[in-house]
Design a protein around this motif. Structure first.
Motif, PDB file in Angstrom:
ATOM      1  N   ARG A 194       0.842  -1.191   0.000  1.00  0.00           N
ATOM      2  CA  ARG A 194       0.000   0.000   0.000  1.00  0.00           C
ATOM      3  C   ARG A 194       0.881   1.246   0.000  1.00  0.00           C
ATOM      4  NH1 ARG A 194      -2.439  -3.454   3.769  1.00  0.00           N
ATOM      5  NH2 ARG A 194      -4.550  -4.094   3.254  1.00  0.00           N
ATOM      6  N   GLN A 229      -5.653  -1.317  -6.885  1.00  0.00           N
ATOM      7  CA  GLN A 229      -6.871  -0.658  -6.437  1.00  0.00           C
ATOM      8  C   GLN A 229      -6.566   0.761  -5.960  1.00  0.00           C
ATOM      9  OE1 GLN A 229      -7.506  -4.006  -3.611  1.00  0.00           O
ATOM     10  NE2 GLN A 229      -9.633  -3.959  -4.322  1.00  0.00           N
ATOM     11  N   SER A 231      -7.723   4.139  -3.795  1.00  0.00           N
ATOM     12  CA  SER A 231      -8.502   4.423  -2.590  1.00  0.00           C
ATOM     13  C   SER A 231      -8.365   5.897  -2.242  1.00  0.00           C
ATOM     14  CB  SER A 231      -8.016   3.564  -1.420  1.00  0.00           C
ATOM     15  OG  SER A 231      -8.704   3.899  -0.225  1.00  0.00           O
ATOM     16  N   THR A 232      -9.433   6.452  -1.712  1.00  0.00           N
ATOM     17  CA  THR A 232      -9.398   7.840  -1.259  1.00  0.00           C
ATOM     18  C   THR A 232      -9.069   7.948   0.224  1.00  0.00           C
ATOM     19  OG1 THR A 232     -11.781   7.795  -0.824  1.00  0.00           O
ATOM     20  CG2 THR A 232     -11.065   8.569  -3.000  1.00  0.00           C
ATOM     21  N   LEU A 234      -6.672   5.689   2.706  1.00  0.00           N
ATOM     22  CA  LEU A 234      -5.813   4.631   3.223  1.00  0.00           C
ATOM     23  C   LEU A 234      -5.164   5.111   4.519  1.00  0.00           C
ATOM     24  CD1 LEU A 234      -3.833   3.273   0.114  1.00  0.00           C
ATOM     25  CD2 LEU A 234      -5.619   2.102   1.397  1.00  0.00           C
TER      26      LEU A 234
END
Length: 252
Positions: A194, A229, A231-232, A234
């Motif tokens: 991530r 993916q 993401s807004t 994390l």
């Protein structure tokens, strides 16, 4: 009303504040050094006949425990000294920058999650003209994970997490057999990476990386796992330096 501090007392306060600031930055330097020793890795595809997996894990775990004990002590000392600092705005700004640089604080924001996984054990070539796969064609290697991490840093990531661990600037990933050894812990696929940062820049860096492009050919031909993916929101944990040995194969 209490008397106003004399010039001598004010000078003494400034000297003490500067001394404490110097001590905090000195401890931070030692922290970086210890982190570098802890995270030192080697290249992929070492000769497994030289060291068995058990030997490597025991050796790295012992080194990690010693280094992390020193890290914990230094962090405690730095926090104690920071608590004694004056509320000078310049000192506060420097301390905030120091904590951000060492990745000790949690990080939240938009970003990407990249997941890599081994191919099914019975996988065959999906596209005519390609040879049937060998064992090494069906598993994730160190350079695959490292390529993703490096691409995310190049894409301007503010912070990167591999599995359940936040990376610091000197972190290195190392594969032993078909498992990942990271900062004293052992993991099995799927591997989750991530990163917090601008999603467009992160995705562009991942899409243009030549090592990742080569990996994606194996995804198409042999069925290796790959998922990206956006993401807004994390949240990456702060670097903790704990030595618990556990497997983490899923997302948080």
């Amino acid at each position: 009303m209490p008397p106003r501090p004399t010039r001598t007392r004010r000078s003494g306060i400034r000297i003490v504040g500067r001394a404490l600031t110097c001590a905090v930055f000195a401890l931070a330097g030692l922290l970086f050094y210890i982190s570098a020793q802890t995270a030192r890795g080697t290249d992929l595809r070492t000769d497994n006949s030289l060291l068995s997996l058990g030997d490597v894990i025991r050796q790295r775990s012992s080194q990690n425990q010693q280094a992390q004990a020193q890290l914990a002590d230094l962090q405690a000392q730095a926090q104690e000294l920071a608590g004694q600092q004056s509320h000078n705005p310049d000192d506060t700004a420097r301390m905030d920058a120091l904590r951000a640089g060492t990745a000790l604080e949690p990080l939240q924001g938009g970003g990407l999650t990249v997941t890599l996984n081994d191919a099914p054990p019975n996988a065959t070539a999906r596209i005519p003209g390609f040879p049937e796969p060998g064992v090494n064609d069906l598993v994730i290697h160190q350079q695959d994970i490292q390529a993703v991490v490096n691409a995310l840093w190049r894409g301007g990531a503010e912070g990167v997490q591999v599995m359940d661990q936040r990376l610091i600037s000197t972190s290195a990933v190392r594969c032993v057999g078909n498992t990942l050894l990271l900062q004293g812990r052992v993991y099995s696929p799927p591997y989750v990476v991530r990163a917090v940062g601008r999603t467009d820049a992160l995705r562009e860096a991942v899409n243009t990386d030549p090592t990742i492009r080569n990996y994606l050919q194996y995804v198409q031909v042999y069925g290796l796992g790959w998922k990206v993916q956006e993401s807004t929101d994390l949240t990456l944990p702060g670097y903790s330096g704990t030595t618990d040995l556990r497997s983490a194969g899923g997302q948080q």
